[in-house]
Design an enzyme around this catalytic site. Structure first.
Site, PDB file in Angstrom:
ATOM      1  CG  LEU A  11     -14.929 -10.343  -0.957  1.00 20.51           C
ATOM      2  CD1 LEU A  11     -13.834  -9.976  -0.168  1.00 20.51           C
ATOM      3  CD2 LEU A  11     -15.291 -11.828  -0.323  1.00 20.51           C
ATOM      4  N   GLY A  49     -37.560  -2.177   1.386  1.00 17.80           N
ATOM      5  CA  GLY A  49     -37.226  -1.256   2.766  1.00 17.80           C
ATOM      6  C   GLY A  49     -36.438   0.158   2.111  1.00 17.80           C
ATOM      7  CD  GLU A  94     -19.071  -2.560   2.872  1.00 16.24           C
ATOM      8  OE1 GLU A  94     -19.044  -1.516   4.025  1.00 16.24           O
ATOM      9  OE2 GLU A  94     -18.419  -1.852   1.405  1.00 16.24           O
ATOM     10  CB  CYS A  99     -21.356  -3.143  -4.069  1.00 14.10           C
ATOM     11  SG  CYS A  99     -19.005  -3.417  -3.893  1.00 14.10           S
ATOM     12  CG  ASP A 145      -2.163   0.760   0.651  1.00  8.40           C
ATOM     13  OD1 ASP A 145      -3.217   0.142   0.799  1.00  8.40           O
ATOM     14  OD2 ASP A 145      -1.606   1.789   1.083  1.00  8.40           O
TER      15      ASP A 145
HETATM   16  C1  UDX Z   1     -22.748  -6.174  -2.766  1.00  7.99           C
HETATM   17  C2  UDX Z   1     -22.408  -7.520  -3.000  1.00  7.99           C
HETATM   18  O1  UDX Z   1     -23.143  -8.371  -1.887  1.00  7.99           O
HETATM   19  C3  UDX Z   1     -21.551  -8.599  -3.281  1.00  7.99           C
HETATM   20  O2  UDX Z   1     -21.591  -9.738  -3.774  1.00  7.99           O
HETATM   21  C4  UDX Z   1     -20.470  -7.110  -3.830  1.00  7.99           C
HETATM   22  O3  UDX Z   1     -19.138  -7.430  -4.160  1.00  7.99           O
HETATM   23  C5  UDX Z   1     -20.443  -5.926  -3.404  1.00  7.99           C
HETATM   24  O4  UDX Z   1     -21.682  -5.173  -3.414  1.00  7.99           O
HETATM   25  P1  UDX Z   1     -21.816  -5.009  -0.053  1.00  7.99           P
HETATM   26  O5  UDX Z   1     -22.770  -3.636  -0.634  1.00  7.99           O
HETATM   27  O6  UDX Z   1     -21.543  -4.780   0.840  1.00  7.99           O
HETATM   28  O7  UDX Z   1     -22.521  -6.295  -0.764  1.00  7.99           O
HETATM   29  O8  UDX Z   1     -23.746  -4.944   0.560  1.00  7.99           O
HETATM   30  P2  UDX Z   1     -24.653  -5.936   0.498  1.00  7.99           P
HETATM   31  O9  UDX Z   1     -25.137  -6.696   1.881  1.00  7.99           O
HETATM   32  O10 UDX Z   1     -25.251  -6.698  -1.038  1.00  7.99           O
HETATM   33  O11 UDX Z   1     -26.059  -5.286   0.637  1.00  7.99           O
HETATM   34  C6  UDX Z   1     -26.361  -4.081  -0.453  1.00  7.99           C
HETATM   35  C7  UDX Z   1     -27.837  -3.469   0.040  1.00  7.99           C
HETATM   36  O12 UDX Z   1     -28.531  -3.669  -0.381  1.00  7.99           O
HETATM   37  C8  UDX Z   1     -27.618  -2.542   1.761  1.00  7.99           C
HETATM   38  O13 UDX Z   1     -27.916  -1.229   1.520  1.00  7.99           O
HETATM   39  C9  UDX Z   1     -28.970  -3.900   1.616  1.00  7.99           C
HETATM   40  O14 UDX Z   1     -29.700  -3.444   2.765  1.00  7.99           O
HETATM   41  C10 UDX Z   1     -29.756  -3.418   0.712  1.00  7.99           C
HETATM   42  N1  UDX Z   1     -30.371  -4.721   0.618  1.00  7.99           N
HETATM   43  C11 UDX Z   1     -30.281  -5.975   0.903  1.00  7.99           C
HETATM   44  C12 UDX Z   1     -32.522  -4.871   0.836  1.00  7.99           C
HETATM   45  O15 UDX Z   1     -32.791  -3.232   1.172  1.00  7.99           O
HETATM   46  N2  UDX Z   1     -32.359  -5.419   0.281  1.00  7.99           N
HETATM   47  C13 UDX Z   1     -31.896  -7.231   0.283  1.00  7.99           C
HETATM   48  O16 UDX Z   1     -32.641  -8.261   0.526  1.00  7.99           O
HETATM   49  C14 UDX Z   1     -30.621  -7.107   0.057  1.00  7.99           C
END
Ligand code: UDX
Length: 447
Positions: free
Chosen positions: A156, A260, A158, A267, A29
């Protein structure tokens, strides 16, 4: 195997600590403070289970962090995990990626194994980037017989990144070199603990696959949110009952149908905009569905504020509490959190806004608090004498507290549940409980 990971941010560090279970990993890094922290076995990021693996790797000597000026041994695999943020026009900013690749080639004789080495991009990049940025340099330097370029996306989540690294649904390998494909496959085989499918494809397909996965999940969420708007206008209909049954169709899956406050994070917002911009500006084709997913998503915070305004049309001077600033639970990441839009909407109506998040202290180590908002460090402090509350993030702290205890210190018990945490609870008459995806009404309590 010797693995060099360029970029010790979220993805680089999580992959690094997991690979260090079975390989010798060097994290690189440009940020010396981060390098020092990692070498002291202190994680610069908050992520479940990272501390144990980081300490294990450092004490075993299978994990070390270095800055770009250090001396390096030759490696079998060089992974690039630097950020590829969105530019203002939605295009993908490749500045960090380009400097990482330039650095690798400037040190190639030292860091790449002289027999064979794979340079593998893990950062999210648009189709064609691995060839354009890495393979072209390999070709220009006549290194094709001993260096190969590969794209290997990460999926992945978070908060679950360590679990996801060890138990991936699939590993996608974008490669046109069989030896490189096998090397990347064996890199993973010794660290993963679940039955994982390895999917081999062209670099371009794998680059597109990463965007499409996130865009599809984002679209699924927006689809559920649109149906939630319909369900909450139909007596006795409930969005979760509907989407659960829909998801049980083997062609669909019930996951990511949770309605929600909408999606946030680093992402989904970035990758949907990135693919729309690529499709429309570069490829000159429409991306109407992904555009619609983002449009629906933008309306979600407004819907929660509407539920409140239906109960209290005039919130001027009223104390309104927001529960949750992180974009989802188990993270201190607030990027694109729906809470920011809710704060703006409430402030535009001159409400007095208070906010709580279980990770607030950690959040404020990295960023300024939202403007003109009172920060509360306990749930009770946030809710005491409030006129209304909007729950935005589905932290288990809120669920475990229970609705009755959350509303107890409120002056007027108007509770807008943006994540349906308490939709199945029995609540007493003097709570105005409103949520999405099911018909809820304001009862006539003294506002
Ligand atoms: C996401 C992808 O899941 C992951 O594979 C990619 O590499 C990075 O982006 P992340 O952003 O960490 O991961 O969170 P995730 O758990 O996927 O949720 C993303 C958003 O969607 C959150 O704001 C969550 O609250 C929302 N969400 C998720 C919903 O509103 N409803 C759901 O059913 C699932």
């Amino acid at each position: 195997m010797r693995v060099l990971i360029v970029g010790s941010g979220y993805v680089g560090l999580c992959m690094g600590v997991v690979f260090a279970k079975s390989h010798d990993v060097t994290l690189v890094d440009i940020d010396q403070a981060k390098v020092d922290m990692i070498n002291r076995a202190e994680s610069p990021i908050y992520e479940k289970d990272i501390d144990t693996l980081l300490s294990a790797g450092i004490s075993k000597g299978s994990l070390v962090a270095k800055n770009t000026d250090a001396e390096f041994q030759p490696h079998d695999v060089v992974l690039i995990a630097v950020g590829t943020p969105s530019s203002d026009d939605g295009s993908v900013n490749l500045d960090y990626l380009k400097s990482a690749v330039d650095w690798i080639f400037s040190r190639e004789a030292q860091i790449c194994n002289s027999d064979f080495c794979v340079i593998c991009i893990k950062s999210t990049v648009l189709p064609g980037t691995t060839t354009e940025i890495v393979q072209k340099q390999i070709d220009a330097r006549n290194l094709g017989s001993r260096i190969a370029s590969v794209f290997n996306p990460e999926f992945l989540r978070e908060g679950n990144a360590i679990y996801d690294s060890i138990n991936p649904d699939r590993i996608v390998i974008g490669s046109d070199n069989q030896r490189a494909t096998q090397l990347i496959q064996s890199l993973y085989e010794s660290t993963i603990e679940s039955d994982t499918v390895f999917v081999e494809m062209s670099k371009e397909s794998s680059e597109l696959c990463k965007y499409v996965s996130n865009c599809f999940l984002a679209t699924k969420i927006s689809f559920a949110n649109e149906i939630a708007n319909i369900a909450e206008r139909i007596p006795n209909a409930d969005i979760d009952e509907v989407m659960h049954a829909v998801g049980l169709d083997g062609r669909i899956s019930p996951k990511f149908f949770g309605s929600g406050a909408g999606y946030g994070g680093s992402c989904f917002p970035k990758d949907t905009i990135g693919l729309i911009s690529f499709a429309e500006n570069i490829l000159k084709t429409d991306s109407r569905i992904i555009r619609a997913a983002n449009e629906v998503n933008k309306t979600r915070p407004d819907r929660l504020v509407d539920l409140l305004l239906e109960c209290v049309p005039n919130i001027k001077g009223k104390k309104v509490a927001i529960l949750g600033l992180a974009f989802k639970p188990d993270t201190d990441d607030t990027r694109y959190s729906p809470s920011y839009r809710i704060i703006d909407l409430l402030q535009s109506q001159h409400a007095e806004v208070w906010i709580h998040d279980p990770m607030m202290k950690k959040i404020l180590e990295n960023e300024d608090p939202p403007k003109n908002v009172t920060i509360a460090y306990t749930i009770e402090e946030c809710l005491t004498d409030t006129d209304a509350c909007i729950l935005v993030t589905d932290w288990s702290d809120y669920k475990n507290a229970g609705l009755a205890s959350l509303v107890a210190p409120m002056r007027t018990k108007i509770f807008i549940d943006g994540r349906r945490l308490f939709v199945k609870d029995e609540y007493t008459q003097n709570i105005n409980y409103r949520t999405i995806g099911v018909l809820t009404k304001c009862s006539s309590i003294d506002n």
